[in-house]
Enzyme design. Sequence first.
Site, PDB file in Angstrom:
ATOM      1  N   CYS A  12       1.022  -1.322  -0.063  1.00  0.00           N
ATOM      2  CA  CYS A  12      -0.126  -0.238  -0.007  1.00  0.00           C
ATOM      3  C   CYS A  12       0.884   1.111   0.013  1.00  0.00           C
ATOM      4  CB  CYS A  12      -0.703  -0.075   1.419  1.00  0.00           C
ATOM      5  SG  CYS A  12       0.281   0.223   2.673  1.00  0.00           S
ATOM      6  N   HIS A  41       5.025  -6.195   8.627  1.00  0.00           N
ATOM      7  CA  HIS A  41       4.790  -7.453   8.996  1.00  0.00           C
ATOM      8  C   HIS A  41       4.846  -8.483   7.683  1.00  0.00           C
ATOM      9  CE1 HIS A  41       2.336  -6.465  12.808  1.00  0.00           C
ATOM     10  NE2 HIS A  41       3.797  -6.728  12.849  1.00  0.00           N
ATOM     11  N   HIS A  74       3.708   0.856  11.843  1.00  0.00           N
ATOM     12  CA  HIS A  74       2.635   0.681  12.542  1.00  0.00           C
ATOM     13  C   HIS A  74       2.840   1.627  13.765  1.00  0.00           C
ATOM     14  CE1 HIS A  74       2.940  -3.571  10.900  1.00  0.00           C
ATOM     15  NE2 HIS A  74       1.760  -3.170  10.703  1.00  0.00           N
ATOM     16  N   CYS A  96       3.005   5.300   9.520  1.00  0.00           N
ATOM     17  CA  CYS A  96       2.056   5.626   8.237  1.00  0.00           C
ATOM     18  C   CYS A  96       1.057   6.904   8.807  1.00  0.00           C
ATOM     19  CB  CYS A  96       1.040   4.590   7.814  1.00  0.00           C
ATOM     20  SG  CYS A  96      -0.049   4.915   6.597  1.00  0.00           S
ATOM     21  N   HIS A 124      -1.371  -6.253  18.712  1.00  0.00           N
ATOM     22  CA  HIS A 124      -0.953  -5.931  17.774  1.00  0.00           C
ATOM     23  C   HIS A 124      -0.136  -4.439  18.114  1.00  0.00           C
ATOM     24  CE1 HIS A 124      -0.483  -4.021  13.619  1.00  0.00           C
ATOM     25  NE2 HIS A 124      -0.715  -5.221  13.233  1.00  0.00           N
ATOM     26  N   GLU A 126       0.405  -1.721  16.524  1.00  0.00           N
ATOM     27  CA  GLU A 126      -0.428  -0.439  16.085  1.00  0.00           C
ATOM     28  C   GLU A 126      -1.231  -0.364  17.334  1.00  0.00           C
ATOM     29  OE1 GLU A 126      -2.908  -0.200  12.742  1.00  0.00           O
ATOM     30  OE2 GLU A 126      -4.137   0.959  13.641  1.00  0.00           O
ATOM     31  N   THR A 161      -6.472   0.434  11.794  1.00  0.00           N
ATOM     32  CA  THR A 161      -6.551   0.930  10.489  1.00  0.00           C
ATOM     33  C   THR A 161      -7.070  -0.377   9.515  1.00  0.00           C
ATOM     34  OG1 THR A 161      -4.309   0.496  10.444  1.00  0.00           O
ATOM     35  CG2 THR A 161      -5.009   2.630  10.637  1.00  0.00           C
ATOM     36  N   SER A 217       0.812 -10.761   9.552  1.00  0.00           N
ATOM     37  CA  SER A 217       0.073  -9.533   9.217  1.00  0.00           C
ATOM     38  C   SER A 217      -1.402  -9.448   9.224  1.00  0.00           C
ATOM     39  CB  SER A 217       0.251  -9.441   7.502  1.00  0.00           C
ATOM     40  OG  SER A 217      -0.591  -8.678   6.714  1.00  0.00           O
ATOM     41  N   SER A 261       1.377  -5.388   2.978  1.00  0.00           N
ATOM     42  CA  SER A 261       3.076  -5.260   3.520  1.00  0.00           C
ATOM     43  C   SER A 261       3.649  -6.390   2.613  1.00  0.00           C
ATOM     44  CB  SER A 261       3.205  -5.620   4.862  1.00  0.00           C
ATOM     45  OG  SER A 261       2.464  -6.728   5.377  1.00  0.00           O
TER      46      SER A 261
HETATM   47  S1  SF4 Z   1      -2.660   2.253   7.732  1.00  0.00           S
HETATM   48 FE1  SF4 Z   1      -1.493   0.662   7.024  1.00  0.00          FE
HETATM   49  S2  SF4 Z   1      -2.735  -0.204   5.158  1.00  0.00           S
HETATM   50 FE2  SF4 Z   1      -3.294   1.853   5.588  1.00  0.00          FE
HETATM   51  S3  SF4 Z   1      -1.741   3.236   3.999  1.00  0.00           S
HETATM   52 FE3  SF4 Z   1      -0.968   2.888   6.225  1.00  0.00          FE
HETATM   53  S4  SF4 Z   1       0.341   1.207   6.231  1.00  0.00           S
HETATM   54 FE4  SF4 Z   1      -1.045   0.967   4.395  1.00  0.00          FE
END
Ligand code: SF4
Length: 283
Positions: A12, A41, A74, A96, A124, A126, A161, A217, A261
């Site tokens: 992504c 991941h 994350h 991100c 997780h 995140e 997310t 993941s 990922s």
């Molecule tokens: S939140 Fe996760 S899936 Fe969405 S763009 Fe960011 S890294 Fe990619």
Amino acid sequence: MEVKIAKTAGFCWGVRRTVDKVMEVADHASGPVVTLGPIIHNPQAVARFREKGVGTVDAVGEVGDGTTVVVRTHGAVKEELDRAEGRGLEVVDGTCPYVKYPQAIAQRLSAEGYHVVIVGDANHAEIKGVISYSEGPCTVVKPGGPIPEIPAKKVAVIAQTTCIGADFEAVVGALALRHKEVRAVNTICNDTEERQADARSLAREVDAVVVVGGKNSANTRHLAEICREIQPRTWHVETEAELRPEWFTGCQVVGLSAGASTPDWVVEGVAGWLRGLHRPGTP
Ligand code: SF4
């Protein structure tokens, strides 16, 4: 065998951005470079970073002075970042922006007196990071799991997310009947929603689905769950080495989806194996 690859398969935007950042840092750093936790991941991608001299640590306490610490996609626990800053280490933030959003929401709404509820996996990275930004009590509700009693009038609900939309909706609906005030902020990333919708349509069109990506993941596992509900012949693999010819007996068309990922070269490896497969039960 015909292979249909989902339009959204592979990295992504957020993962690509972080991976590029790590490569740039590795090329220019004068000292050691480490990522705080696996950068993404995907074990195959992490192994490639290791070949480039980028190590992985679980905590800032494990690195020496002069090390550049890269925060993974994350995000990280706030206290670890404070620790790195306190030691004067160079920190490159690869979090991100879509992960920074729930961190900021948790911080702001907890400061406004909301009890923060996160729909996601408490183990997780995140979610651990998001919790660390909350200035008050926080409850993590596992998708599809029981919702505990929360002793608060005001609750703010956010999502991991990569959460499935229906799971977030179910928690928001249940809490709306229990609490005086419920603020719901949809923090599911757009990429996740598009990738899941894409996987759903793909699963309807094919005789079997292969979902490629790390077993660790979350978004890849969710894709496999979504596809399996529609097409029971769904397989989650990390690389082509796990594929078995007998899984595709009688299949004409196989769909290929991949987590956010999963590197392109891993997706291509699986696609190549499937295209070259001579299926049992076919002439
Ligand atoms: S939140 Fe996760 S899936 Fe969405 S763009 Fe960011 S890294 Fe990619």
